[in-house]
Design a protein around this motif. Sequence first.
Motif, PDB file in Angstrom:
ATOM      1  N   GLY A  89      24.348  -2.037   8.632  1.00 30.80           N
ATOM      2  CA  GLY A  89      25.723  -2.330   8.593  1.00 30.80           C
ATOM      3  C   GLY A  89      26.127  -4.458   8.809  1.00 30.80           C
ATOM      4  N   ALA A  90      24.907  -4.474   9.630  1.00 33.18           N
ATOM      5  CA  ALA A  90      25.691  -6.217   9.488  1.00 33.18           C
ATOM      6  C   ALA A  90      25.123  -7.757   8.725  1.00 33.18           C
ATOM      7  CB  ALA A  90      25.146  -6.366  11.113  1.00 33.18           C
ATOM      8  N   LYS A  91      23.516  -7.035   8.481  1.00 33.35           N
ATOM      9  CA  LYS A  91      22.860  -6.598   7.325  1.00 33.35           C
ATOM     10  C   LYS A  91      23.453  -6.824   5.612  1.00 33.35           C
ATOM     11  CE  LYS A  91      18.604  -4.672   8.206  1.00 33.35           C
ATOM     12  NZ  LYS A  91      16.753  -4.890   8.745  1.00 33.35           N
ATOM     13  N   MET A  92      24.087  -5.538   5.343  1.00 31.23           N
ATOM     14  CA  MET A  92      25.062  -5.869   4.419  1.00 31.23           C
ATOM     15  C   MET A  92      26.106  -6.520   4.014  1.00 31.23           C
ATOM     16  SD  MET A  92      27.306  -1.565   3.092  1.00 31.23           S
ATOM     17  CE  MET A  92      28.732  -2.431   3.407  1.00 31.23           C
ATOM     18  N   LEU A  93      26.826  -7.117   4.798  1.00 29.10           N
ATOM     19  CA  LEU A  93      28.454  -7.269   5.674  1.00 29.10           C
ATOM     20  C   LEU A  93      27.369  -8.363   5.520  1.00 29.10           C
ATOM     21  CD1 LEU A  93      29.814  -5.826   8.299  1.00 29.10           C
ATOM     22  CD2 LEU A  93      31.016  -5.345   6.330  1.00 29.10           C
ATOM     23  N   VAL A  94      26.408  -9.168   5.567  1.00 28.92           N
ATOM     24  CA  VAL A  94      26.079 -10.468   5.361  1.00 28.92           C
ATOM     25  C   VAL A  94      25.783 -10.687   3.896  1.00 28.92           C
ATOM     26  CG1 VAL A  94      24.148 -12.485   5.882  1.00 28.92           C
ATOM     27  CG2 VAL A  94      24.780 -11.129   8.177  1.00 28.92           C
ATOM     28  N   GLN A  95      25.477 -10.189   3.251  1.00 25.70           N
ATOM     29  CA  GLN A  95      24.792  -9.759   2.369  1.00 25.70           C
ATOM     30  C   GLN A  95      25.768 -10.007   0.680  1.00 25.70           C
ATOM     31  OE1 GLN A  95      22.038  -6.440   1.083  1.00 25.70           O
ATOM     32  NE2 GLN A  95      20.454  -8.138   1.963  1.00 25.70           N
ATOM     33  N   GLU A  96      26.856  -8.782   1.159  1.00 26.71           N
ATOM     34  CA  GLU A  96      27.397  -8.882   0.373  1.00 26.71           C
ATOM     35  C   GLU A  96      29.398  -9.285   0.428  1.00 26.71           C
ATOM     36  OE1 GLU A  96      28.287  -4.718  -0.148  1.00 26.71           O
ATOM     37  OE2 GLU A  96      25.919  -3.965  -0.852  1.00 26.71           O
ATOM     38  N   GLU A  97      29.429  -9.701   1.772  1.00 26.30           N
ATOM     39  CA  GLU A  97      30.886  -9.702   2.797  1.00 26.30           C
ATOM     40  C   GLU A  97      30.206 -11.692   2.924  1.00 26.30           C
ATOM     41  OE1 GLU A  97      33.008  -8.452   1.157  1.00 26.30           O
ATOM     42  OE2 GLU A  97      32.256  -6.680   0.263  1.00 26.30           O
ATOM     43  N   ASN A  98      29.891 -12.214   3.243  1.00 24.71           N
ATOM     44  CA  ASN A  98      28.789 -13.611   3.772  1.00 24.71           C
ATOM     45  C   ASN A  98      28.950 -12.964   5.297  1.00 24.71           C
ATOM     46  OD1 ASN A  98      29.049 -15.615   2.433  1.00 24.71           O
ATOM     47  ND2 ASN A  98      31.186 -16.080   1.705  1.00 24.71           N
ATOM     48  N   GLY A  99      28.534 -11.940   5.634  1.00 25.78           N
ATOM     49  CA  GLY A  99      28.700 -11.705   7.084  1.00 25.78           C
ATOM     50  C   GLY A  99      30.313 -11.470   7.763  1.00 25.78           C
ATOM     51  N   GLU A 100      31.635 -11.368   6.924  1.00 28.10           N
ATOM     52  CA  GLU A 100      32.484 -11.243   7.538  1.00 28.10           C
ATOM     53  C   GLU A 100      33.432  -9.651   7.859  1.00 28.10           C
ATOM     54  OE1 GLU A 100      35.588 -13.488   8.195  1.00 28.10           O
ATOM     55  OE2 GLU A 100      33.786 -15.385   7.017  1.00 28.10           O
ATOM     56  N   PHE A 101      33.932  -8.691   8.595  1.00 31.95           N
ATOM     57  CA  PHE A 101      34.142  -7.614   8.683  1.00 31.95           C
ATOM     58  C   PHE A 101      35.345  -7.404   7.732  1.00 31.95           C
ATOM     59  CE2 PHE A 101      35.532  -4.162  10.653  1.00 31.95           C
ATOM     60  CZ  PHE A 101      34.290  -3.594  11.078  1.00 31.95           C
ATOM     61  N   PRO A 102      35.144  -6.001   7.232  1.00 27.23           N
ATOM     62  CA  PRO A 102      36.350  -6.080   6.362  1.00 27.23           C
ATOM     63  C   PRO A 102      37.547  -5.736   6.431  1.00 27.23           C
ATOM     64  CG  PRO A 102      34.645  -4.454   6.888  1.00 27.23           C
ATOM     65  CD  PRO A 102      33.865  -5.545   7.126  1.00 27.23           C
ATOM     66  N   THR A 103      38.591  -5.351   6.167  1.00 32.08           N
ATOM     67  CA  THR A 103      39.777  -6.180   6.898  1.00 32.08           C
ATOM     68  C   THR A 103      40.376  -4.767   6.707  1.00 32.08           C
ATOM     69  OG1 THR A 103      40.594  -6.697   5.207  1.00 32.08           O
ATOM     70  CG2 THR A 103      40.241  -8.480   6.731  1.00 32.08           C
ATOM     71  N   SER A 104      40.442  -3.845   5.334  1.00 37.53           N
ATOM     72  CA  SER A 104      40.636  -2.462   5.592  1.00 37.53           C
ATOM     73  C   SER A 104      40.047  -1.331   5.479  1.00 37.53           C
ATOM     74  CB  SER A 104      41.836  -2.100   4.281  1.00 37.53           C
ATOM     75  OG  SER A 104      40.335  -1.937   3.501  1.00 37.53           O
ATOM     76  N   TYR A 105      41.332  -0.032   6.822  1.00 37.46           N
ATOM     77  CA  TYR A 105      40.398   1.049   6.655  1.00 37.46           C
ATOM     78  C   TYR A 105      39.149   1.682   4.678  1.00 37.46           C
ATOM     79  CZ  TYR A 105      39.623   6.415   6.974  1.00 37.46           C
ATOM     80  OH  TYR A 105      39.025   7.138   6.524  1.00 37.46           O
ATOM     81  N   ALA A 106      39.987   1.743   4.186  1.00 41.17           N
ATOM     82  CA  ALA A 106      38.821   1.685   2.673  1.00 41.17           C
ATOM     83  C   ALA A 106      37.254   1.178   3.225  1.00 41.17           C
ATOM     84  CB  ALA A 106      39.755   1.537   1.362  1.00 41.17           C
ATOM     85  N   GLN A 107      38.007  -0.554   3.417  1.00 42.28           N
ATOM     86  CA  GLN A 107      36.742  -1.019   3.336  1.00 42.28           C
ATOM     87  C   GLN A 107      35.733  -0.689   4.426  1.00 42.28           C
ATOM     88  OE1 GLN A 107      38.882  -4.281   2.954  1.00 42.28           O
ATOM     89  NE2 GLN A 107      38.115  -4.979   1.218  1.00 42.28           N
ATOM     90  N   ILE A 108      35.924  -0.936   5.188  1.00 41.19           N
ATOM     91  CA  ILE A 108      35.502  -0.424   6.639  1.00 41.19           C
ATOM     92  C   ILE A 108      34.658   1.249   6.118  1.00 41.19           C
ATOM     93  CG2 ILE A 108      35.069   0.138   9.233  1.00 41.19           C
ATOM     94  CD1 ILE A 108      38.175  -1.086   8.974  1.00 41.19           C
ATOM     95  N   LEU A 109      34.883   1.666   5.905  1.00 37.65           N
ATOM     96  CA  LEU A 109      34.551   3.168   5.553  1.00 37.65           C
ATOM     97  C   LEU A 109      33.563   2.861   4.639  1.00 37.65           C
ATOM     98  CD1 LEU A 109      35.169   5.760   6.266  1.00 37.65           C
ATOM     99  CD2 LEU A 109      36.607   5.733   4.226  1.00 37.65           C
ATOM    100  N   LYS A 110      33.332   2.038   3.660  1.00 37.76           N
ATOM    101  CA  LYS A 110      31.890   1.490   3.700  1.00 37.76           C
ATOM    102  C   LYS A 110      30.607   1.067   4.058  1.00 37.76           C
ATOM    103  CE  LYS A 110      34.654   0.856  -0.960  1.00 37.76           C
ATOM    104  NZ  LYS A 110      34.845  -0.612  -1.388  1.00 37.76           N
ATOM    105  N   ILE A 111      31.063   1.165   5.258  1.00 37.25           N
ATOM    106  CA  ILE A 111      29.540   0.286   6.028  1.00 37.25           C
ATOM    107  C   ILE A 111      28.892   1.959   6.578  1.00 37.25           C
ATOM    108  CG2 ILE A 111      29.035  -0.988   8.092  1.00 37.25           C
ATOM    109  CD1 ILE A 111      31.687  -2.355   8.450  1.00 37.25           C
TER     110      ILE A 111
END
Length: 331
Positions: A89-111
């Motif tokens: 999940g951390a690797k995905m967030l670095v690749q796709e979101e610049n290492g930022e944690f998503p800010t909504s339920y729908a986005q968090i569910l994709k981790i």
Amino acid sequence: MENFVTQLQRWYLENCRELPFRKTREGYSVWVSEIMAQQTRIETMLPYYERWMDRWPTIQSLADAQEGDVLKMWEGLGYYNRARNLHNGAKMLVQEENGEFPTSYAQILKIPGIGPYTAAAIASIVYDEKVAAIDGNVSRVVSRLMKIESEISSASAQAIVDDKMKDWIDGSIPHVFTQAMMELGALVCTPKSPDCDHCPVREHCLADRDKTAERYPIKKAKAKVPTEKYDCFIIMDNDGKIAVSGESDDGLMAGYYRFPVASQIDLASLKDIERIESQKHVFSHKVWETTYYRAKTDVPFAPLLWVSEEELEALPLITAHRKFLKKTRQG
Ligand code: SF4
């Protein structure tokens, strides 16, 4: 009578335990704590949480970690896919979101590794989003409050739990309400012997009115879990190196090393075989009945890995075997 949500939230704010992960409402920390707390007692996960956050305080630092180090850090905590999912999940967030944690339920569910309960818990705690976090503990509490007569995992029972939780969270401060429900389930409305005498929402509880709390939730009879028997060998070569295997054909704890079992060994190459003892290791879906043997060999053989005592300490080793090792060293 005071409103259920108000009463529960006030109790939580006045009585909640001070836990390290409650000092922050930052996404990554709450994510790690929620994953570690799944199927695990808070007292057990706390030292792991503190070590983890010291070593990998950010999503980027976790993404940069080696998988072996992540698994080693998780050793002893069980349900090892949780560690792998956090790492992925951390690797995905670095690749796709610049290492930022998503800010909504729908986005968090994709981790990876985050299901509806965890996504709702994080979104409500971190962002005050009005999504209800419903797991087994919350279902138990609601089943008692409402006296739900159908089997708790059935669609009809879960629909009642969903409806109630949606109603309640709509009128709540979500980050307080979510944690208050968790705290109530952990400290007061426990699976066995709920402490109704000290329950902050007792006057709202239908099960308490006729003293039937322990009848709920209604559960299916448990299926018997299968037992698997293994002969497991601690083999030492003439240089004092010990054999371990990296294979996991049972799908349990991939990435962790283990002592070899009889099917992985040419028994003819062993000498001084000595039976040590048998132990049971109970998992949620199976039981291992393992008989441990000590043995020596003149010829270290493939495909096993031969490691020194220090290397064995540093490797991620499955918990059952690590515990056995500790016990035999103490004994
Ligand atoms: S009164 Fe008892 S059963 Fe009802 S919610 Fe409180 S602890 Fe649970």
